[in-house]
Scaffold this motif. Structure first.
Motif, PDB file in Angstrom:
ATOM      1  N   THR A  48      -6.142  -1.002   1.065  1.00 61.01           N
ATOM      2  CA  THR A  48      -6.466  -1.224   2.478  1.00 61.01           C
ATOM      3  C   THR A  48      -7.438  -2.386   2.620  1.00 61.01           C
ATOM      4  O   THR A  48      -7.249  -3.264   3.471  1.00 61.01           O
ATOM      5  N   ASN A  80     -13.974   0.006   4.776  1.00 64.61           N
ATOM      6  CA  ASN A  80     -12.743  -0.357   5.475  1.00 64.61           C
ATOM      7  C   ASN A  80     -12.937  -0.285   6.986  1.00 64.61           C
ATOM      8  O   ASN A  80     -12.340  -1.062   7.725  1.00 64.61           O
ATOM      9  N   ARG A 114       0.857  -1.183   0.000  1.00 61.88           N
ATOM     10  CA  ARG A 114       0.000   0.000   0.000  1.00 61.88           C
ATOM     11  C   ARG A 114       0.894   1.234   0.000  1.00 61.88           C
ATOM     12  O   ARG A 114       1.821   1.329   0.798  1.00 61.88           O
TER      13      ARG A 114
END
Length: 176
Positions: free
Chosen positions: A28, A160, A5
């Protein structure tokens, strides 16, 4: 496969920043679901019926819908086109339990790759002010690419947060 990421740039033009934040949130969710079995991806945190696998398939649907169908006016591809939405309006969520972890990730990755091509085409054709082929149902107006990117960032950020709780419930893993 290990997801890496990249933090969004601290100083870049608006389009680069928006796309980088979207990619950050995509990665994520991949990180929060990485290394899990089908059983773990299907684990619920009662009373909710939401699962990590359902989130993977749901964001894939959103990628195909917003960037392909709404932005560029293309019909939805499979597996979305063949789904019986009348019988189950949450088909992407409920059917995720029937998919392997590899299949869920493949569906998401293919949707994201097509969305990246769709974003690049819109940026080349009109930038962030590029107007959607489809109209908003409430206001009967076109969306801008800017609005769709911001909406998708919000969509991933919200999910998320859900993934944080679900993953912690699965195996105790917490993190960003």
């Amino acid at each position: 496969m290990t997801t890496s990421r990249t933090d969004p740039p601290l100083a870049a033009d608006e389009a680069t920043t928006l796309v980088a934040f979207l990619d950050y949130h995509r990665d994520t969710l991949r990180l929060k679901t990485e290394g899990l079995s089908a059983e773990q991806l299907g684990q619920r945190l009662p009373p909710s019926t939401l699962t990590l696998g359902a989130l993977l398939k749901h964001v894939a649907l959103n990628e195909a819908s917003w960037f392909g169908e709404v932005l560029h006016g293309r019909p939805m591809p499979e597996p979305w086109a063949g789904a019986d939405w009348e019988a189950d309006r949450d088909w992407e969520m409920t059917s995720a339990a029937d998919d392997s972890p590899e299949e869920l990730r493949r569906i998401m990755d293919e949707s994201v790759e097509q969305a990246r091509r769709d974003i690049d085409a819109a940026l080349a054709a009109g930038g962030l002010d590029f107007r959607s082929a489809r109209l908003d149902r409430k206001q009967n107006q076109q969306f801008t690419l800017r609005w769709i990117l911001l909406h998708m960032i919000e969509e991933y950020a919200r999910h998320n947060g859900h993934a944080d709780f679900l993953r912690e419930n699965v195996d105790g893993v917490t993190g960003e």
